[in-house]
Each structure stands twice: as structure tokens, then as C-alpha cells.
Design a protein around this motif. Sequence first.
Motif, PDB file in Angstrom:
ATOM      1  N   TYR A   8     -29.437 -35.209 -50.040  1.00 23.83           N
ATOM      2  CA  TYR A   8     -29.618 -36.149 -48.927  1.00 23.83           C
ATOM      3  C   TYR A   8     -30.513 -37.194 -49.957  1.00 23.83           C
ATOM      4  N   LEU A   9     -29.581 -38.279 -49.862  1.00 22.72           N
ATOM      5  CA  LEU A   9     -30.090 -39.338 -50.522  1.00 22.72           C
ATOM      6  C   LEU A   9     -29.955 -40.838 -49.394  1.00 22.72           C
TER       7      LEU A   9
ATOM      8  N   THR B  76     -25.301 -40.505 -34.919  1.00 27.79           N
ATOM      9  CA  THR B  76     -25.856 -39.864 -35.878  1.00 27.79           C
ATOM     10  C   THR B  76     -27.566 -39.594 -35.892  1.00 27.79           C
ATOM     11  N   LEU B  77     -28.192 -40.457 -35.011  1.00 21.98           N
ATOM     12  CA  LEU B  77     -29.596 -40.179 -34.935  1.00 21.98           C
ATOM     13  C   LEU B  77     -29.647 -38.411 -34.326  1.00 21.98           C
ATOM     14  N   GLU B  78     -28.649 -37.972 -33.669  1.00 24.94           N
ATOM     15  CA  GLU B  78     -28.559 -36.765 -32.996  1.00 24.94           C
ATOM     16  C   GLU B  78     -28.176 -35.565 -34.005  1.00 24.94           C
TER      17      GLU B  78
ATOM     18  N   GLU C  10     -31.623 -35.537 -39.714  1.00 28.95           N
ATOM     19  CA  GLU C  10     -32.930 -34.914 -39.771  1.00 28.95           C
ATOM     20  C   GLU C  10     -33.372 -34.543 -41.199  1.00 28.95           C
ATOM     21  N   LYS C  11     -32.301 -33.691 -41.760  1.00 27.06           N
ATOM     22  CA  LYS C  11     -32.551 -33.015 -43.043  1.00 27.06           C
ATOM     23  C   LYS C  11     -32.680 -34.263 -44.133  1.00 27.06           C
ATOM     24  N   LYS C  12     -31.810 -35.368 -43.983  1.00 21.52           N
ATOM     25  CA  LYS C  12     -31.940 -36.604 -45.091  1.00 21.52           C
ATOM     26  C   LYS C  12     -33.260 -37.222 -44.778  1.00 21.52           C
ATOM     27  N   ALA C  13     -33.600 -37.296 -43.548  1.00 22.94           N
ATOM     28  CA  ALA C  13     -35.107 -38.235 -43.362  1.00 22.94           C
ATOM     29  C   ALA C  13     -36.146 -37.329 -43.857  1.00 22.94           C
ATOM     30  N   LYS C  14     -36.029 -36.140 -43.707  1.00 19.49           N
ATOM     31  CA  LYS C  14     -37.244 -35.282 -44.252  1.00 19.49           C
ATOM     32  C   LYS C  14     -37.319 -35.157 -45.588  1.00 19.49           C
TER      33      LYS C  14
ATOM     34  N   GLU D   6     -41.104 -39.448 -34.893  1.00 17.66           N
ATOM     35  CA  GLU D   6     -42.412 -38.518 -34.365  1.00 17.66           C
ATOM     36  C   GLU D   6     -41.845 -37.086 -34.713  1.00 17.66           C
ATOM     37  N   GLU D   7     -40.721 -36.788 -34.064  1.00 19.14           N
ATOM     38  CA  GLU D   7     -40.342 -35.339 -34.068  1.00 19.14           C
ATOM     39  C   GLU D   7     -40.035 -34.789 -35.666  1.00 19.14           C
TER      40      GLU D   7
END
Length: 126
Positions: free
Chosen positions: A34-35, A61-63, A68-72, A102-103
Motif C-alpha cells: 500500500y503506497l 473508493t472511500l468505502e 482503509e488499509k492503504k491510509a493506515k 476519524e474512523e
Amino acid sequence: MEEKLSREELIEVIAALMEEEGFEIYEVEADEEYLPDFLAVYTDENGENQQIAVQVEDCQTLEAEESEKKAKTIAEHCRRSGEGFLFVVPMECEELGKQKFEEWELSDVAELIPIGIEFEEEEEEL
């Protein structure tokens, strides 16, 4: 009729806007899963290069779990490295973007950037 941009088109627009503001834009090449979508680099007032990881998502794609994995993953890297992190979403899904921001616990390291893009229609000459 309102035209919505795909995630790829949004990435191109954001990169172009950042280049206009004086950032150098680089594609990320690494063996990690995840980059960020790209890196934006600028020189600060001390003459040092500062690097910012940029993740761009559209309303669909926000859903996605992958987003989520990429952002984290990006956030964790930025916490360790001290790099900046911009999380960019379209204005029309800003509330969902804030909720995910936030989540996913990004606020300590990232900045949420909602962006609105309007297209001017060209008038036909008679």
C-alpha cells in the motif's frame, strides 16, 4: 450536468495543482503493498526538502477496505518518518471523508483536503 472525475483523473488534477504551487511530484516505487498515489516534495525556508505522501480517493473508493488499509499503512509510515500526509477527497463526499478520516485514526499525522473541481463549459461560437 455535473461531471464527476474518476479516482485516476482526480490524482492527475491534484498532482497538476500541486506542481503549479511549486511542489515536485514523484511516483512512488517500492515493494510495499500500500503506497501513496504520489509524493509531493518542496523545499522549506531552511533549504531542506520536505516530503508529503498524497492519497486521493473518490466517493466510491472511500468505502473500500483497500483504501482503509492503504491510509493506515501510509499513516504509520509517516508517523515513523516524520513525513507529511495529505488525504484528498472530492467535496461532494466530504462528510464521508471526515468520517473515514476519524474512523481510521489519521488526524494525528494527516490532513484531510476536500477538493471541489468545477468545469467551465465552452460556449460555441456562431
